[in-house]
Design a protein around this motif. Structure first.
Motif, PDB file in Angstrom:
ATOM      1  N   VAL A  34       0.883  -1.168   0.000  1.00 27.44           N
ATOM      2  CA  VAL A  34       0.000   0.000   0.000  1.00 27.44           C
ATOM      3  C   VAL A  34       0.918   1.214   0.000  1.00 27.44           C
ATOM      4  O   VAL A  34       1.591   1.498   0.999  1.00 27.44           O
ATOM      5  CB  VAL A  34      -0.920  -0.002   1.235  1.00 27.44           C
ATOM      6  N   MET A  35       0.998   1.873  -1.136  1.00 26.96           N
ATOM      7  CA  MET A  35       1.898   3.014  -1.318  1.00 26.96           C
ATOM      8  C   MET A  35       1.457   3.778  -2.550  1.00 26.96           C
ATOM      9  O   MET A  35       0.484   3.389  -3.206  1.00 26.96           O
ATOM     10  CB  MET A  35       3.343   2.528  -1.472  1.00 26.96           C
ATOM     11  N   SER A  36       2.185   4.805  -2.898  1.00 27.58           N
ATOM     12  CA  SER A  36       1.846   5.550  -4.110  1.00 27.58           C
ATOM     13  C   SER A  36       2.152   4.696  -5.338  1.00 27.58           C
ATOM     14  O   SER A  36       3.053   3.844  -5.318  1.00 27.58           O
ATOM     15  CB  SER A  36       2.627   6.861  -4.178  1.00 27.58           C
ATOM     16  N   GLU A  37       1.385   4.918  -6.392  1.00 29.42           N
ATOM     17  CA  GLU A  37       1.603   4.177  -7.635  1.00 29.42           C
ATOM     18  C   GLU A  37       3.005   4.438  -8.169  1.00 29.42           C
ATOM     19  O   GLU A  37       3.690   3.517  -8.624  1.00 29.42           O
ATOM     20  CB  GLU A  37       0.548   4.576  -8.666  1.00 29.42           C
ATOM     21  N   LYS A  38       3.448   5.680  -8.086  1.00 31.41           N
ATOM     22  CA  LYS A  38       4.765   6.050  -8.595  1.00 31.41           C
ATOM     23  C   LYS A  38       5.870   5.251  -7.892  1.00 31.41           C
ATOM     24  O   LYS A  38       6.772   4.728  -8.538  1.00 31.41           O
ATOM     25  CB  LYS A  38       4.987   7.550  -8.403  1.00 31.41           C
TER      26      LYS A  38
END
Length: 75
Positions: A60-64
């Motif tokens: 669970v993190m930013s797509e980038k």
């Protein structure tokens, strides 16, 4: 590697998107699945099979950031 394997799991997440990125170190395209979790966050998951071994990358993190990790995988 002449061995077959399978796995199955259930999730209450909603699949939003499937896309691929190219990893130049593995010289392979890595398929990524983007999911919406019940708490509203986005999760990402990728499977990589190398010489018969299966590796799962998820978080669970930013797509980038997830794309940067997937593109930079090396062994």
């Amino acid at each position: 590697y002449e061995k077959e394997a399978s796995f199955n799991y259930k999730s209450d997440s909603i699949i939003l998107e499937n896309f691929s990125v190219h990893n130049k170190w593995l010289n392979a395209d890595i398929d990524i699945q983007k999911e919406k979790l019940s708490d509203g966050n986005n999760a990402y998951e990728a499977l990589v099979v190398i010489d018969g071994a299966c590796y799962r990358l998820s978080g669970v993190m930013s797509e980038k950031l997830f794309i940067q990790i997937a593109e930079g995988l090396a062994y």
